[in-house]
Enzyme design. Structure first.
Site, PDB file in Angstrom:
ATOM      1  N   LYS A   1       8.189   2.957  16.744  1.00  0.00           N
ATOM      2  CA  LYS A   1       6.494   3.600  17.055  1.00  0.00           C
ATOM      3  C   LYS A   1       5.675   2.499  16.567  1.00  0.00           C
ATOM      4  O   LYS A   1       4.548   2.581  17.335  1.00  0.00           O
ATOM      5  CB  LYS A   1       6.358   4.685  16.031  1.00  0.00           C
ATOM      6  CG  LYS A   1       6.408   4.498  14.350  1.00  0.00           C
ATOM      7  CD  LYS A   1       5.051   4.340  13.914  1.00  0.00           C
ATOM      8  CE  LYS A   1       5.250   3.681  12.455  1.00  0.00           C
ATOM      9  NZ  LYS A   1       4.122   3.398  11.761  1.00  0.00           N
TER      10      LYS A   1
ATOM     11  N   GLY B   1       7.879   9.064   8.135  1.00  0.00           N
ATOM     12  CA  GLY B   1       6.822   9.980   8.735  1.00  0.00           C
ATOM     13  C   GLY B   1       5.652   9.242   8.898  1.00  0.00           C
ATOM     14  O   GLY B   1       5.040   8.338   8.593  1.00  0.00           O
TER      15      GLY B   1
ATOM     16  N   SER C   1       0.871  -1.452  -0.013  1.00  0.00           N
ATOM     17  CA  SER C   1       0.022  -0.152  -0.038  1.00  0.00           C
ATOM     18  C   SER C   1       0.642   1.270   0.047  1.00  0.00           C
ATOM     19  O   SER C   1       0.578   2.130  -0.696  1.00  0.00           O
ATOM     20  CB  SER C   1      -1.018   0.149   1.235  1.00  0.00           C
ATOM     21  OG  SER C   1      -0.272  -0.266   2.275  1.00  0.00           O
TER      22      SER C   1
ATOM     23  N   ARG D   1      -2.045  -1.057  11.239  1.00  0.00           N
ATOM     24  CA  ARG D   1      -2.228  -2.465  11.555  1.00  0.00           C
ATOM     25  C   ARG D   1      -1.688  -2.767  12.872  1.00  0.00           C
ATOM     26  O   ARG D   1      -2.353  -3.634  13.491  1.00  0.00           O
ATOM     27  CB  ARG D   1      -1.237  -3.060  10.458  1.00  0.00           C
ATOM     28  CG  ARG D   1      -1.579  -2.913   9.018  1.00  0.00           C
ATOM     29  CD  ARG D   1      -0.541  -3.539   8.007  1.00  0.00           C
ATOM     30  NE  ARG D   1      -0.598  -2.750   6.970  1.00  0.00           N
ATOM     31  CZ  ARG D   1       0.162  -2.826   5.781  1.00  0.00           C
ATOM     32  NH1 ARG D   1       1.350  -3.521   5.891  1.00  0.00           N
ATOM     33  NH2 ARG D   1      -0.252  -2.246   4.810  1.00  0.00           N
TER      34      ARG D   1
END
Lengths: 535, 340
Positions: B193, B138, B15, B257
């Site tokens: 993250k 980002g 994606s 996800r």
């Protein structure tokens, strides 16, 4: 152009080119030109204030005073002329007086023994006193590693030899190593202190050395040195310099390198490509010089441990300045059958990729690389200061990795490591300076304890060596532990004013902890891997 | 059409790679995508869709896809890798067969190689001849990029050429691409993250409110910076788009996800089932394993990472793990960073 003979025509060409490049770097902007002139005059006059009186000082002072007075009334054109004059003066100072005939003579002399060499009163006397035959140095000096590849590449490209640096003897030994490998001489910038000893100065010149005065702080002077190295590489002269910049004060193998001079290899390579030279390639050869004892260890570590800001970049009054000390050192080293090892790492291209026997760059998967592609931008080969600075960092990284891999550890390094670690364990929480000053809680280590620890460290190091992460000197690899300790102690007590470690009865006493720290620091780059192996 | 047209190769048909391909193609750049499956390449070339990842969104007609790596890579000025960390090395090695030293090589993968703890840029250096390497990262949720919502990214590389080249490729009215030098920081931020997103998902799944999520985000940021500076990153990077920026977006988004993994863990589902249901890669899972092992070896105290690890791999229940986090002794909020 071959790398062997530096002829007068080339020398003049280099001189003209260096001046031009340095002036081009400054440019034509009036403010930049003025700043370059005034900064140089300021730095030079300041330096001369601390120089001892003599004809050279008077002449230089007169020159710079005259320049200074005139510069105050100059327009930009005149300032550029003045800058050219100053630059030309620097270039003249730097340029060596290389003479291939004397080179042949000097390299024949070196093998008869450093002791003789260094103890001789004059070159003439030396020549008369030398017997022919096998020398101490011949047997006790070993060059290993990628020798054949380096020899083969010397025929195809210009080499830049970049050794580790722990002693002023390094340059003499490298000169000898280059000769013994049958390589053509290399140009290198030797500190003025090497020339101050008349005899060594004689050999310095003749081994291809040019003068570097590290007291000169003016940017223009440093630019001259860089441009001189770059121009000589472009003309095909092999170069040698110590990328650490100065002798390792701590005893550690260099982990941070000076990038300025190192970057000149890439600069020369790109210029060669632009000029479509037949033999444009420049290859970098990292090498390590490994001693069981370091001549200047006491002075170097004392300087390292001085409070921040008080350490000296230039040391002129160390062991190397005293011929008797050098003589004593070489005698002791040779009487102990101690070997000095120069290990050549794999040659690298100017981007840090390794190069094979045929001069082809290889990636980590051993696939060939078309290295010219790295310097192509918008379809053409060109210099790019920002990009090239980063490429040079890549090269520096690869050199440091090579140093680590090709460091040859000696028995003194391992014994000192074991004793120092033990001291730290016994005095946990104590800061380094206090530990070195006081020795901490225990004044000696029981021999069986030392043997046990040495065995463990040695086993771990052997495993690392088997994986080619480091090299081990023969006594370190093969000797029985008591013999190893005896051998290391014999070295540590032979030359330094005070034995670093001394055996009394069944204990080892730490006598000079600064020296212990110095010699153990050689393992510093391997500590993480060593700890992983030990655990 | 932009003044300078660049040949871009996107390696990976997921994606994010597709969204980036679409942005660059829309700018007039010549874009080729490398995808693993012939069927996907045909769909992109003929139907101009990438249904598995982008639903019915239509891709520009001149966007080409191929399964031939040589064809994809050769001739490209910029090669951008958007491949899950799990197969990153293998694909990078294939890219390395065809890459040349003048090409710019960038990746947009937010993970760490589990077996070696290698960052993606390190893998690119090991598997290709490229030196001009960079990382694009980002808060860029692909679905929002595809819808043309405003977004920001950072391209980090020591090479100006890479920074400027990537900025020129992707900057447009909906995407602001900032430049940076701190490759380590940007890569650690992007990878770490995802661990915190799992933790935030757990908090949301347990029904906690905004306070709890904010606590997870800020303490997660602290852990991210602690690990990052340990690896040589600049602490300020974590205050930027690749740090707090990405963290806030991921931890607050139902599209993430990793956040979804956390939510479902909180509901008591086991990891295998969750990953099977999700169908897509959740980078936070292998990254948690890798970071946990590195932190243990280096003696780094990363409590949220530890808690996520225990829920993912030790079978601890989410409520218990969160409770343990809340019972940890409290100290100076910024102590781990202040004295570095």
């Amino acid at each position: 152009m071959g790398g062997y003979q530096v002829n007068r025509k080339d020398k003049e060409r280099v001189q003209v080119e260096v001046v031009q490049r340095v002036l081009d770097e400054v440019g034509t902007d009036a403010q930049r030109v003025e700043q370059a002139v005034f900064d140089t005059l300021y730095e030079e006059r300041k330096r001369l204030e601390t120089e001892p009186d003599g004809p050279s000082k008077s002449e230089q002072l007169a020159f710079y005073e005259r320049m200074h007075t005139r510069s105050l009334r100059m327009d930009v054109q005149s300032q550029r002329k003045a800058l050219k004059q100053i630059t030309h003066r620097f270039v003249q100072e730097v340029t060596g007086h290389f003479d291939p005939r004397v080179y042949a003579l000097s390299t024949r002399l070196v093998p008869v023994g450093l002791n003789l060499l260094l103890n001789a009163l004059s070159p003439i006397k030396l020549v008369q006193s030398i017997p022919l035959g096998m020398s101490d140095l011949e047997e006790q000096f070993e060059v290993s590693g990628h020798v054949q590849r380096v020899k083969s590449l010397a025929q195809k490209a210009t080499l830049v030899m970049v050794p580790t640096h722990s002693s002023n003897l390094d340059s003499i030994l490298m000169g000898y190593a280059i000769w013994r490998m049958g390589l053509p001489p290399h140009l290198y910038g030797a500190g003025l202190n090497l020339f101050s000893n008349k005899l060594i100065g004689f050999f310095m010149h003749n081994l291809g050395a040019y003068r570097v005065d590290r007291r000169k702080k003016a940017k223009i002077y440093k630019d001259v040195l860089k441009a001189y190295a770059g121009c000589s590489m472009e003309l095909g002269y092999h170069n040698l310099f110590f990328p650490g910049g100065t002798r390792s004060r701590s005893g550690r193998v260099e982990q941070g390198l000076k990038l300025g001079l190192l970057g000149m290899g890439l600069d020369a390579y790109v210029r060669n490509l632009i000029e479509k030279k037949v033999r444009p390639d420049i290859f970098v050869v990292p090498c390590t010089i490994n001693y069981e004892l370091v001549l200047e260890a006491e002075t170097l570590i004392a300087d390292y441990l001085k409070e921040a800001g008080k350490a000296r970049y230039i040391i002129e009054d160390d062991e190397f300045s005293k011929p008797k000390v050098i003589l004593d050192f070489t005698k002791k080293l040779f009487s102990l059958q101690s070997k000095i090892h120069v290990v050549l790492g794999e040659p690298l291209d100017v981007f840090g990729n390794r190069v094979d026997d045929d001069g082809v760059s290889r990636d980590f998967r051993d696939r060939p690389i078309d290295r010219t592609r790295y310097v192509i931008k918008n379809g053409i080969v060109q210099l790019d200061a920002q990009r090239d600075g980063e490429y040079t960092r890549e090269l520096a990284h690869a050199i440091v990795q090579s140093y680590r891999k090709h460091t040859m550890l000696k028995t003194t390094n391992v014994l000192c490591h074991v004793v120092f670690r033990w001291l730290q364990e016994k005095s946990q929480g104590m800061d380094l300076y206090r530990l070195l000053r006081t020795g901490g809680a225990e004044e000696s280590i029981p021999i069986p304890e030392a043997y046990g620890r040495i065995d463990k460290v040695r086993e771990a190091l052997r495993r690392l060596a088997d994986r080619e992460r480091v090299r081990l000197d023969l006594p370190l690899r093969e000797f029985e532990t008591p013999t190893l300790v005896h051998y290391a102690l014999a070295h540590l007590s032979s030359y330094h004013r005070r034995a670093a470690i001394e055996r009394r009865g069944d204990r080892l006493f730490h006598e000079d902890r600064n020296l212990i720290y110095f010699y153990q620091n050689r393992l510093d780059g391997h500590v993480a891997e060593l700890q992983a192996e030990l655990s | 059409m932009t003044a300078m047209t660049t040949d871009l190769c996107i390696v990976g048909g997921g994606s994010f790679g597709s969204a980036l391909a679409m942005i660059a193609a829309a700018q007039g750049h010549r874009v080729r995508m490398w995808v693993r499956r012939e069927q996907q390449a045909n769909e992109i070339n003929q139907a101009h869709t990438n249904g598995a990842y982008l639903g019915e969104a239509r891709l520009p007609d001149h966007l080409q896809a191929t399964t031939d790596m040589q064809l994809a890579v050769q001739g490209a000025t910029v090669v951008l890798m958007a491949i899950p960390s799990k197969s990153f090395r293998e694909v990078a090695r294939t890219v390395g067969e065809h890459l040349r030293g003048d090409q710019l090589l960038v990746h947009a993968t937010k993970g760490i190689e589990a077996a070696t703890f290698a960052r993606m840029s390190q893998i690119l250096r090991e598997e290709t001849c490229a030196l001009k390497i960079g990382v694009l990262s980002g808060p860029n949720l692909a679905a929002e990029l595809m819808q043309g919502h405003p977004s920001g990214s950072v391209i980090a590389s020591p090479y100006d050429e890479v920074v400027h080249g990537v900025q020129a490729l992707f900057s447009h009215s909906h995407l602001r691409v900032y430049g940076g030098r701190d490759v380590v920081g940007v890569e650690v931020g992007g990878a770490f993250k995802n661990i915190i997103a799992i933790a935030a998902g757990v908090a949301d799944g347990l029904g906690f409110g905004d306070n709890a999520r904010s606590l997870v985000i800020t303490r997660g940021l602290s852990e991210m910076a602690w690990l990052g500076t340990h690896l040589g990153a600049d602490v300020f990077t974590f205050g930027g788009l690749a740090g707090i920026g990405d963290l806030v977006a991921t931890c607050n988004s139902k599209l993430s996800r990793n956040h979804r993994v956390g939510e479902r863990l909180a509901l008591g589902k086991d990891l295998d089932t969750i990953l099977r249901e999700l169908k897509f890669t959740a980078e936070g899972v292998p990254t948690t394993d890798a970071v946990h092992r590195r932190a243990a070896a280096a003696g780094l105290h990363l409590p949220i990472c530890q808690a996520v690890y225990s829920v993912l791999f030790d079978g601890k229940n989410a409520t218990g793990a969160f409770g343990e986090l809340m019972r940890l002794p409290v100290g100076d909020e910024l102590s781990t960073l202040r004295y570095r």
